[in-house]
Every structure is written in C-alpha cells, then in structure tokens.
Design an enzyme around this catalytic site. Structure first.
Site, PDB file in Angstrom:
ATOM      1  N   CYS A  99       0.506  -1.276   0.281  1.00 58.38           N
ATOM      2  CA  CYS A  99      -0.063   0.556   0.220  1.00 58.38           C
ATOM      3  C   CYS A  99       0.677   1.309  -0.445  1.00 58.38           C
ATOM      4  O   CYS A  99       0.188   2.024  -0.655  1.00 58.38           O
ATOM      5  CB  CYS A  99      -1.166   0.412   1.615  1.00 58.38           C
ATOM      6  SG  CYS A  99      -0.282  -0.117   2.747  1.00 58.38           S
ATOM      7  N   HIS A 150      -2.785   6.510   4.220  1.00 58.28           N
ATOM      8  CA  HIS A 150      -1.341   6.530   4.931  1.00 58.28           C
ATOM      9  C   HIS A 150      -0.968   7.733   3.674  1.00 58.28           C
ATOM     10  O   HIS A 150      -1.637   8.672   3.227  1.00 58.28           O
ATOM     11  CB  HIS A 150      -0.870   5.041   4.195  1.00 58.28           C
ATOM     12  CG  HIS A 150      -0.825   3.681   4.577  1.00 58.28           C
ATOM     13  ND1 HIS A 150      -1.621   3.767   5.849  1.00 58.28           N
ATOM     14  CD2 HIS A 150      -0.984   2.519   4.424  1.00 58.28           C
ATOM     15  CE1 HIS A 150      -1.306   2.497   6.105  1.00 58.28           C
ATOM     16  NE2 HIS A 150      -1.050   1.669   5.425  1.00 58.28           N
TER      17      HIS A 150
END
Length: 329
Positions: A126, A234
């Site tokens: 990710c 994130h």
C-alpha cells in the site's frame, strides 16, 4: 463473470466487495472465500446474501478471476492451485511481489506489461503504490535518482485487530494487542519485522517494489515507516532528487494531469492532503510541493491515499478492469 474474493471477511476483502459494487465491475456470480472457520457465514453484496465457501470449493466453481487478500502463506499455498485451474489470481499479499516470474502492477504505470500467460499477478504494498503513482509521471520527465521517504501509516494497514486496539485504548478498555506498544497517543517506528540491515520488511518493500514497478534499477530509495493512531489513509513525506532540473509550476501541472493524482497544494488557504480527506477515495493526493533548498534538483512533497482502497482493493480491481479491457480475462 464469476469473481472470487479470497479473504472476503477481512478488512481488505470487505473493501474489495464495496469497490466491485461501486465501480460496477461485471460480476455475474460472486464467490466469497475465507478460512474454514468462516465457511457458511453470509456476506452481503449488491443487496443479496452470499455464503462463504472454502478454497477448494471456489476452485471447483471456476471463477474467471480471484482477488486474494488472505495473507502470504495462504497465497503461496493456494494461488498456484487457482492458476493451475485456469483462474487469474490478483494477489494482495507480499508472497509474489518480488518473484522475478511475476508482474508487480500499478495500472497507471505498468499494466501494459501484462500478457495472457500472467495467471498470478502481484498487487504492490500500500505505501509503495501511492508513492509511485505520484513519482512516476515526474520520473518520466526529470528522471528520479534518489528517494527519501518517511511514512505515517494508518492502523487499518494492520487490520481489524489494530483498529480495535486503538479504539479500546481511547475508551480505557483492556483488550487484545495488535502491537507491542500502545498505539493511541503514540507513534511506533516499526512496521513488520526487522531485517538484518536494520530496516523493517515494510521499508525494504518500498525500496525493492519501487525499483521493480518503475523499471529502473538506478533509482535509490531509503525508507522509514511509522504506524500512527489514525484511520483513513497513509501519509508520506517524500524527498526526491532528480537527474534534471525542474520548475515547481511544471511539477504541479504534470501531477495535476497524471492519472489517479489530485493536487491539493495551497498553503495560503492551508490546503494540503490529510488522511481524513482521503478516506474512501481512490485517488492519490499530493501537496506541500516545495524545493529542497539544501541541494539542487530536489523536490519535497507530501502524499496521502486511502490504504484500503488505492493501496489495496481498488488497485487490484483496476488490474482486473485492465485485463478485461485488453481481452486478457
């Protein structure tokens, strides 16, 4: 088209179901797959109940594609069995990413390398995905030489257990711990286990996967990955040294026109990407664009994306969409 979602009851699997529905992926029959303890449970997709089946049952049902999000060991054992049955596997674990015989794909960058023989396709980490989506259009123009990245990663990247730990801590409730330390009101500079060189596996994923996806062994990457008590996505502080000089206005134009990128960069209005704004969105948000004044040809930027969507579920489904469009599925 028959579609299997392996790990359908997990955080990423659940998000895959949501994204399949949102993007109107042509699912004629959904096959939710999970561990033996979850077999027989029901999940809802497009308003209908579907019973979870076992791995072998899913293979016997002959889906065209299987979206895997069930961990590396499961993928290593079962992805080849699905592939041998003629099923295309798009795997979200780290199991196949650095296998030289498997393609590591971010559709905006390198989907064109896929061919009919690719039956196991790796979905990148990710934190790597969101970084390379922003880096690659700049690499094509200025040639990236070195990247220094520090990440600020959501607890959702660890899974439901970590979300529960954080929420329990906020309520003062004792419970099962996903981390070795409290996460609420804290930052943990360790994601995954440490390797012999002092970096964590997560950090080395960013190093190695960036080179493989962008197809340039001369790109040097060093990373520090940190878990913080947020949900939604994130964040990454990225320092990029280029081979060629750049102008900030041109950098903004390149990023603004790049597929999958949204520029949020107006410091006068205090506009910059934040995890809460990226939540449940598929784009990669870029801001805080500025020149590194300590050395030439170097850019500093801030990158945010929803790790469960573009960082996992959406990227995998975009790969499947490309396979359909290219008549490879």
């Amino acid at each position: 088209m028959k579609v299997a979602v392996v790990g359908a009851t997990g955080l990423v699997g659940t998000k895959m179901l949501q994204v399949l529905e949102e993007r109107q992926f042509p699912v004629s029959e959904l096959i939710p797959v999970a561990s033996e303890k979850s077999v027989g449970k029901e999940i809802t997709f497009k308003g209908k109940k579907h019973k979870v089946v076992s791995m072998q049952s899913a293979i016997d049902l002959k889906p065209a594609v299987a979206l895997f999000s069930a961990g590396g060991s499961t993928s290593l054992e079962w992805a080849p069995r699905f592939a041998e049955a003629g099923i295309t596997v798009i795997d979200n674990s780290s199991a196949w990413r650095m296998d030289p015989g498997k393609k590591l794909i971010v559709p905006e960058i390198n989907a064109h390398v896929l061919g009919a023989g690719d039956k196991i396709i790796a979905n990148p980490n990710c934190s790597t995905i969101q970084m390379v989506v922003a880096l690659n259009p700049l690499h094509l123009k200025y040639k990236v030489r070195r990247v220094i990245v520090s990440t600020y990663q959501s607890v959702t990247g660890t899974g439901a257990k970590a979300v529960t730990q954080m929420m329990n801590e906020r309520k003062g409730i004792s419970g099962e711990m996903a981390y070795s330390y409290p996460i609420d009101l804290n930052a943990i500079p360790q994601i995954d286990v440490f390797t012999d060189n002092g970096y964590t596996k997560e950090e080395m994923k960013m190093v190695n996967e960036t080179i493989k996806i962008m197809g340039d062994k001369n790109i040097r990457v060093t990373a520090t990955t940190v878990r913080i008590p947020v949900m939604g996505g994130h964040s990454e502080s990225v320092n990029v040294e280029f081979e060629y000089e750049f102008e900030l206005d041109e950098v903004r134009r390149i990023l603004a026109s790049a597929p999958g990128v949204v520029v949020v960069d107006d410091i006068k209005k205090l506009l910059y990407p934040m995890p809460k704004d990226a939540h449940d969105k598929d784009e990669v948000f870029v801001g805080r664009l500025r020149r590194d004044e300590t050395q030439p040809k170097t850019l500093q930027m801030w990158i945010v994306s929803d790790n469960l969507r573009k960082g996992a579920a959406t990227n995998a489904i975009q790969i499947a969409e490309y396979l359909i469009k290219s008549k490879l599925l």
